[in-house]
Write an enzyme that holds these catalytic residues in place. Structure first.
Site, mmCIF file in Angstrom:
data_model
loop_
_atom_site.group_PDB
_atom_site.id
_atom_site.type_symbol
_atom_site.label_atom_id
_atom_site.label_comp_id
_atom_site.label_asym_id
_atom_site.label_seq_id
_atom_site.Cartn_x
_atom_site.Cartn_y
_atom_site.Cartn_z
ATOM 1 N N GLU A 358 0.908 -1.305 -0.114
ATOM 2 C CA GLU A 358 -0.140 -0.119 0.145
ATOM 3 C C GLU A 358 0.874 1.255 -0.093
ATOM 4 O OE1 GLU A 358 -4.160 -0.172 1.970
ATOM 5 O OE2 GLU A 358 -3.020 1.461 3.118
ATOM 6 N N HIS A 389 7.323 -27.101 2.935
ATOM 7 C CA HIS A 389 6.427 -28.081 2.677
ATOM 8 C C HIS A 389 5.353 -27.428 1.613
ATOM 9 C CE1 HIS A 389 8.466 -31.364 4.828
ATOM 10 N NE2 HIS A 389 8.634 -30.319 5.653
#
Length: 551
Positions: A358, A389
């Protein structure tokens, strides 16, 4: 120092020399850079405010480093930072000062801006917050029926939500576990329904955070909360015992039914994404207590002072910001992965998404000219080891180079017994060190083949490496450390904005969608026509209405 020219980046001498430097450095591998420089791992480090930064795995040379420091100097980083700290209106499109740093100044610091005693105003609000937090934590504050508050629910959106929820999760270890904390932000009714599920209205306090008290999503949820309370307690006077406001609109706060004595103010020089250490952090203060909150403010302030006074060569936020510019504009890296190896920081990447994107997701300079270079990268991430993972496969072997920020702590907050060595924390730290090393140095075809891997499988197990990363290490996750870490990224964002010549403190791109949503509501609800809307939007709205009518 010459007057700051936001449009002058590409003609800055250091920028032009960095282009030449990239031609030399771009083809070099981190293996080569480390092999030719025995002191690299200790030289490319910096320390401050309790944080230790290792940036030796960035794809830079001493010459790159020297030119990046020159770039900061030639772009007037020091001068622009001093303007920010002193209250100059550097948010030019809104003609505002940018003074989030004043939120954590000690009482001894005196700062007057635009005729206001900023330090005095800030400490008045902090004192009021502390008194209220103590009343909730001690049980002195009672709900409408005389029960003590057991549930605190923060209602906000954007910076009024992401900061408080991140801080609560980050400091949960230090929080009052007798109070349950929930956070409602999404206008999707599910967010509200799940937050209040199973809670007793007689024991629930809502904090409504909206500067104007008209923010659409926040007030929709606040009105639902008001209905939820009144349906249970059947007395409009109950609102005053179950709601407080973080706002500046006393008239609307009072109309809602909140006692304005329980309204906590803040200022237009605090942007939403920089506001978690203002009254927006009221839920945080209730959770960790005034002392814990002030410890966090001290961490912020220590990093503020480090950024303000430390030479650029050893300045953590400046270095991280400059390395971000190098990766974005010279190495062509479009994203940054933030990877905290600390479960309590699970919301930290989401918080940084707003802070960074932003702030620096801008396509024009301060003067309104379209940039001709890349600005804010995409920030994302997950805590380790979960991410290993999930998406680390792409980071290691994908076609996109993704710089990473690894964050970890020497001491764990929870020492969980393990039957075998290593224990949980040793294994966690082994993983973070292994990942940063593997990303930097990879694994060659020769190394893979030497392990007896079949020739046809060797290409699949090669890791090219040469993926840049920072590693930020601290002794322990404390409120002080959290404050320092947030300020580290705040000032890194500022550094990049100064180099790029953009306004890191407005957010006009957020406003357009809000305005359009207000126009679309009557089309959805009443079936009215709006010739200013595009054909696709009108078609989807019609199908939505049809679907509602089929129920």
């Amino acid at each position: 120092m010459n007057e700051y020219n936001p449009d002058g980046l590409e003609s800055t001498p250091a920028w032009l020399l960095l282009k030449e430097n990239y031609a030399d450095v771009g083809g070099k591998h981190l293996r080569e850079l480390f092999a030719g420089d025995p002191d690299r791992a200790t030289r490319f480090t910096a320390e401050g405010a309790g944080l230790y930064l290792d940036y030796s795995k960035q794809r830079i040379t001493d010459e790159t480093f020297r030119l990046l420091i020159q770039l900061a100097e030639q772009r007037g980083l020091r001068e622009r930072a001093e303007e920010m700290f002193s209250g100059v209106h550097i948010n030019v499109t809104e003609d505002r000062a940018v003074l989030h740093t004043a939120l954590r100044d000690p009482r001894s610091v005196k700062l007057d801006v635009d005729g206001q005693d900023v330090t005095g105003d800030v400490n008045d609000v902090l004192d009021k917050m502390a008194q209220f937090a103590d009343r909730i934590r001690s049980g002195e504050w009672k709900g409408h029926t005389g029960k003590r508050i057991a549930n605190v629910i923060n209602i906000g959106i954007g910076g009024s939500d992401l900061g408080p929820v991140m801080a609560y999760e980050a400091m949960k270890f230090y929080s009052d576990r007798d109070i349950k904390f929930e956070f409602i932000s999404n206008v999707d009714g599910t967010d509200f329904a799940e937050a209040v599920l199973g809670l007793d209205p007689e024991e629930t306090l809502f904090i409504v955070s909206s500067k104007t008290f008209v923010t659409q999503e926040t007030m929709t949820n606040a009105n639902s909360a008001r209905t939820w309370i009144l349906d249970a307690l059947k007395d409009k006077s109950a609102v005053a015992k179950h709601f407080v406001a973080v706002s500046t609109n006393a008239e609307l706060v009072e109309k809602f039914g909140i006692d304005t004595a329980n309204m906590f103010g803040f200022w237009d020089w605090v942007g939403g994404r920089y506001s978690m250490d203002s009254a927006i952090g009221l839920s945080t203060m209730i959770a960790v207590g005034p002392d814990g909150f002030h410890e966090m403010l001290d961490g912020f302030h220590e990093m503020d002072e480090h950024f303000r006074t430390t030479p650029l060569e050893q300045n953590l936020p400046a270095l991280m910001g400059l390395l971000g510019v190098w990766n974005r504009d010279f190495l062509g890296c479009a994203t940054v992965a933030v990877l905290p190896y600390e479960q309590y920081l699970k919301r930290f990447p989401a918080y940084l998404q707003q802070l960074t994107m932003e702030s620096n997701g801008k396509h024009v300079t301060l003067s309104g000219k379209h940039v001709t270079y890349e600005t804010g990268p995409i920030y994302w991430g997950e805590p380790g080891t979960n991410g290993q993972h999930s998406f680390y496969q792409l980071i290691h072997q994908g076609t996109s180079i993704i710089p990473c920020d690894f964050l970890f702590f020497v001491e764990p907050l929870n020492k969980v017994p393990a039957l075998d060595a290593p224990d949980h924390h040793d294994l966690l730290i082994a993983n973070v060190l292994a990942q940063s090393s593997a990303l930097a140095f990879g694994k060659t075809a020769e190394e893979v083949a030497a392990e007896g891997v079949p020739a046809d499988v060797v290409p699949h197990k090669v890791m090219e490496g040469n993926r840049p990363s920072n590693t930020v290490m601290a002794q322990k996750l404390t409120p002080h450390t959290l404050g320092a870490m947030i300020a580290l990224y705040e000032h890194s964002v500022f550094t990049q904005g100064v180099v790029w010549g953009i306004d890191s403190f407005d957010q006009w791109g957020v406003e357009l969608g809000k305005i359009m949503a207000k126009k679309i509501v009557p089309v959805l609800v009443e079936g009215s026509d709006d010739a200013t809307l595009d054909a696709s939007t009108l078609m989807l709205a019609a199908r939505y209405r049809d679907g509602k009518n089929k129920k």
